[in-house]
Motif scaffolding. Structure first.
Motif, short mmCIF file in Angstrom:
data_model
loop_
_atom_site.label_atom_id
_atom_site.label_comp_id
_atom_site.label_asym_id
_atom_site.label_seq_id
_atom_site.Cartn_x
_atom_site.Cartn_y
_atom_site.Cartn_z
N PRO A 1 5.31 -0.87 10.95
CA PRO A 1 4.10 -1.69 11.13
C PRO A 1 2.85 -0.87 11.41
O PRO A 1 1.75 -1.22 10.96
CB PRO A 1 4.44 -2.58 12.34
N ILE A 2 3.01 0.25 12.15
CA ILE A 2 1.87 1.13 12.44
C ILE A 2 1.37 1.78 11.16
O ILE A 2 0.16 1.85 10.90
CB ILE A 2 2.26 2.21 13.47
N ILE A 3 2.33 2.24 10.34
CA ILE A 3 1.98 2.89 9.06
C ILE A 3 1.24 1.90 8.16
O ILE A 3 0.21 2.23 7.55
CB ILE A 3 3.25 3.41 8.35
N ILE A 4 1.76 0.69 8.06
CA ILE A 4 1.13 -0.35 7.23
C ILE A 4 -0.28 -0.67 7.73
O ILE A 4 -1.23 -0.80 6.93
CB ILE A 4 2.00 -1.63 7.22
N PHE A 5 -0.44 -0.78 9.05
CA PHE A 5 -1.76 -1.06 9.63
C PHE A 5 -2.76 0.04 9.30
O PHE A 5 -3.91 -0.24 8.90
CB PHE A 5 -1.63 -1.20 11.15
N LEU A 6 -2.35 1.30 9.44
CA LEU A 6 -3.24 2.43 9.17
C LEU A 6 -3.63 2.48 7.70
O LEU A 6 -4.78 2.80 7.36
CB LEU A 6 -2.57 3.74 9.59
N GLU A 7 -2.68 2.18 6.81
CA GLU A 7 -2.96 2.24 5.37
C GLU A 7 -3.86 1.08 4.92
O GLU A 7 -4.76 1.28 4.10
CB GLU A 7 -1.65 2.22 4.60
N LYS A 8 -3.63 -0.11 5.47
CA LYS A 8 -4.40 -1.29 5.04
C LYS A 8 -5.78 -1.35 5.66
O LYS A 8 -6.77 -1.68 5.00
CB LYS A 8 -3.62 -2.56 5.38
N ASN A 9 -5.87 -1.06 6.96
CA ASN A 9 -7.12 -1.26 7.69
C ASN A 9 -7.99 -0.01 7.78
O ASN A 9 -9.22 -0.12 7.76
CB ASN A 9 -6.82 -1.77 9.10
N LEU A 10 -7.37 1.16 7.88
CA LEU A 10 -8.15 2.40 8.02
C LEU A 10 -8.13 3.25 6.76
O LEU A 10 -8.67 4.35 6.75
CB LEU A 10 -7.62 3.21 9.21
N ARG A 11 -7.46 2.74 5.72
CA ARG A 11 -7.41 3.41 4.40
C ARG A 11 -6.79 4.81 4.49
O ARG A 11 -7.18 5.72 3.75
CB ARG A 11 -8.81 3.51 3.78
N PHE A 12 -5.86 4.99 5.39
CA PHE A 12 -5.15 6.27 5.48
C PHE A 12 -4.19 6.42 4.31
O PHE A 12 -3.65 5.43 3.82
CB PHE A 12 -4.36 6.37 6.78
N LYS A 13 -3.97 7.65 3.88
CA LYS A 13 -2.89 7.92 2.94
C LYS A 13 -1.58 7.98 3.71
O LYS A 13 -1.57 8.11 4.93
CB LYS A 13 -3.15 9.24 2.21
N ARG A 14 -0.47 7.90 3.00
CA ARG A 14 0.84 7.85 3.66
C ARG A 14 1.07 9.06 4.57
O ARG A 14 1.48 8.91 5.72
CB ARG A 14 1.94 7.75 2.60
N ILE A 15 0.81 10.23 4.06
CA ILE A 15 1.04 11.44 4.86
C ILE A 15 0.13 11.48 6.08
O ILE A 15 0.53 11.91 7.16
CB ILE A 15 0.87 12.71 3.97
N GLN A 16 -1.11 11.02 5.92
CA GLN A 16 -2.04 10.97 7.06
C GLN A 16 -1.55 9.97 8.11
O GLN A 16 -1.63 10.25 9.32
CB GLN A 16 -3.43 10.58 6.57
N SER A 17 -1.06 8.83 7.66
CA SER A 17 -0.55 7.82 8.60
C SER A 17 0.64 8.36 9.39
O SER A 17 0.74 8.15 10.61
CB SER A 17 -0.11 6.57 7.83
N LEU A 18 1.53 9.06 8.69
CA LEU A 18 2.71 9.62 9.36
C LEU A 18 2.33 10.69 10.36
O LEU A 18 2.83 10.72 11.49
CB LEU A 18 3.68 10.19 8.32
N LEU A 19 1.43 11.59 9.95
CA LEU A 19 1.00 12.67 10.86
C LEU A 19 0.28 12.10 12.08
O LEU A 19 0.49 12.57 13.21
CB LEU A 19 0.10 13.66 10.11
N PHE A 20 -0.55 11.09 11.86
CA PHE A 20 -1.25 10.46 12.99
C PHE A 20 -0.26 9.79 13.95
O PHE A 20 -0.35 9.95 15.18
CB PHE A 20 -2.24 9.41 12.45
N THR A 21 0.72 9.06 13.39
CA THR A 21 1.71 8.36 14.22
C THR A 21 2.57 9.34 14.99
O THR A 21 2.81 9.17 16.20
CB THR A 21 2.62 7.47 13.33
N TYR A 22 3.04 10.38 14.31
CA TYR A 22 3.87 11.39 14.98
C TYR A 22 3.06 12.15 16.03
O TYR A 22 3.59 12.51 17.09
CB TYR A 22 4.47 12.35 13.96
N GLY A 23 1.79 12.43 15.71
CA GLY A 23 0.93 13.11 16.69
C GLY A 23 0.71 12.26 17.93
O GLY A 23 0.77 12.77 19.07
N LEU A 24 0.48 10.96 17.73
CA LEU A 24 0.31 10.04 18.86
C LEU A 24 1.58 9.97 19.70
O LEU A 24 1.52 9.98 20.94
CB LEU A 24 -0.06 8.66 18.32
N LEU A 25 2.72 9.93 19.02
CA LEU A 25 3.99 9.89 19.73
C LEU A 25 4.20 11.17 20.55
O LEU A 25 4.66 11.12 21.70
CB LEU A 25 5.14 9.73 18.73
N LEU A 26 3.84 12.30 19.96
CA LEU A 26 3.98 13.58 20.65
C LEU A 26 3.12 13.62 21.92
O LEU A 26 3.57 14.10 22.97
CB LEU A 26 3.59 14.73 19.71
#
Length: 362
Positions: free
Chosen positions: A56-81
């Motif tokens: 759901p976080i990945i979908i939100f970032l891609e739909k609302n913030l226009r992130f690419k898939r790799i950017q969404s994943l790196l952002f999510t993993y960075g936030l988790l870290l």
């Protein structure tokens, strides 16, 4: 032709019987293989669970913030870290110190319980002293056994579910697997769909994919919602217990959040633990903690859970308790948590089947 079929059936029966006999004779060996298989698959199971949470976080970032898939994943993993590092620095040391302190104080808890029971015995002078002595001796003898049994039981659950070194390695591997699942989820789903149709055909393939879609929807919504719901319960519990001056407020708040993931049993086990340990320090605080946590549970059941998790998949209390018991018996704590949505989906299709057959009878 009939003779050939007859002899073929005999041979098949002999082969199957031989395999069954060998399986029974060497059941431990086969169970060890099954356990090894479960162990090897554990990182993949954890990876799919994490993917449910992150998707759901990945979908939100891609739909609302226009992130690419790799950017969404790196952002999510960075936030988790960042969250993990913050937790390790600020909360984990406090929780570990609290756990160590509780373990060290266990003999004191037993002594206080014994003194309390002796005082009760002295206040009951009208009862036959020999009877009281026998009851008191039985309780005194059982206390160390109960504490040992309880500690052993908890240890067995957590050793089975969270074997520390092994679990950490599996968890790290699961995050790596999850990264690639989410990175290539469309390709993965398309390949899986094609494979199902090739193996099962159109009719059974449609049914299998429909079941998987229902299971995916129910587990995803339930598990993600339940995590957020339990996080809120944990935060509310920690804050309230801190202001009440409860012992080990952060540890107990974390415990309440974690136990809230387990339907029915979890919250009551958590509340009982908080009440009993506080009772050894201050009965008034123990009572206030009990009242506050019961109030939080009522708010959670009436307001938080319906808003976040939604309906309980239409499961009755009986089915929920059965699901938690069976799931916990086979797979420990993860089984307790995931059994409810899985049984909910099974119930959906059983009800559909029964209704369909009932119409035919009428």
């Amino acid at each position: 032709m009939k003779e050939k079929k007859f002899y073929l059936n005999i041979i098949l029966t002999v082969v199957v019987s031989y395999i069954l006999i060998k399986f029974i004779d060497n059941y431990r060996y086969f169970f060890n293989i099954i356990n090894l298989l479960f162990s090897l698959l554990t990182p993949f199971v954890i990876a799919f669970v994490i993917a449910y949470i992150f998707n759901p976080i990945i979908i939100f970032l891609e739909k609302n913030l226009r992130f690419k898939r790799i950017q969404s994943l790196l952002f999510t993993y960075g936030l988790l870290l960042i969250i993990i590092i913050t937790s390790i620095v600020f909360t984990v040391p406090i929780i570990l110190n609290n756990i160590i302190d509780i373990i060290n104080q266990t003999p004191l808890y037993i002594d206080k319980t014994q003194v309390f029971l002796i005082e009760i015995g002295q206040s009951l002078k009208n009862i036959d002293p020999n009877t009281l002595k026998d009851i008191g001796d039985s309780i005194m003898e059982s206390l160390p056994k109960l504490s040992t049994l309880f500690a052993g039981y908890l240890g067995q659950i957590f050793n089975t579910t969270f074997s520390v070194g092994k679990f950490i390695i599996q968890f790290i591997l699961a995050f790596v697997i999850c990264f690639y699942i989410l990175l290539e989820k469309e390709d993965f789903l398309l390949f899986t769909k094609k494979t199902v149709y090739v193996v099962l055909g159109k009719r059974y393939g449609d049914f299998t994919l429909e079941v998987c879609s229902t299971l995916n929807s129910n587990i995803g919504k339930y598990f993600s919602g339940k995590l957020l719901d339990s996080f809120i319960v944990g935060v509310l519990s920690s804050i309230g217990l801190y202001f009440i001056k409860s012992q080990y407020a952060l540890l107990f708040g974390t415990l309440m959040g974690f136990m809230n993931l387990i339907p029915y049993f979890g919250p009551f086990i958590g509340i009982a633990t908080v009440f009993l340990i506080n009772l050894f320090y201050n009965p008034i605080i123990a009572l206030l903690s009990l009242i506050y946590l019961l109030l939080v549970q009522q708010i959670e059941v009436a307001v938080i859970e319906p808003k976040i998790v939604g309906g309980q998949l239409g499961l009755s209390p009986f089915l929920t308790i059965m699901a938690v018991t069976v799931g916990g018996g086979f797979f420990g704590i993860p089984g307790m948590i995931l059994s409810v949505p899985i049984i909910g989906v099974i119930k959906i299709y059983i009800v559909k089947f029964v209704e369909y057959k009932y119409k035919d009878i009428k």
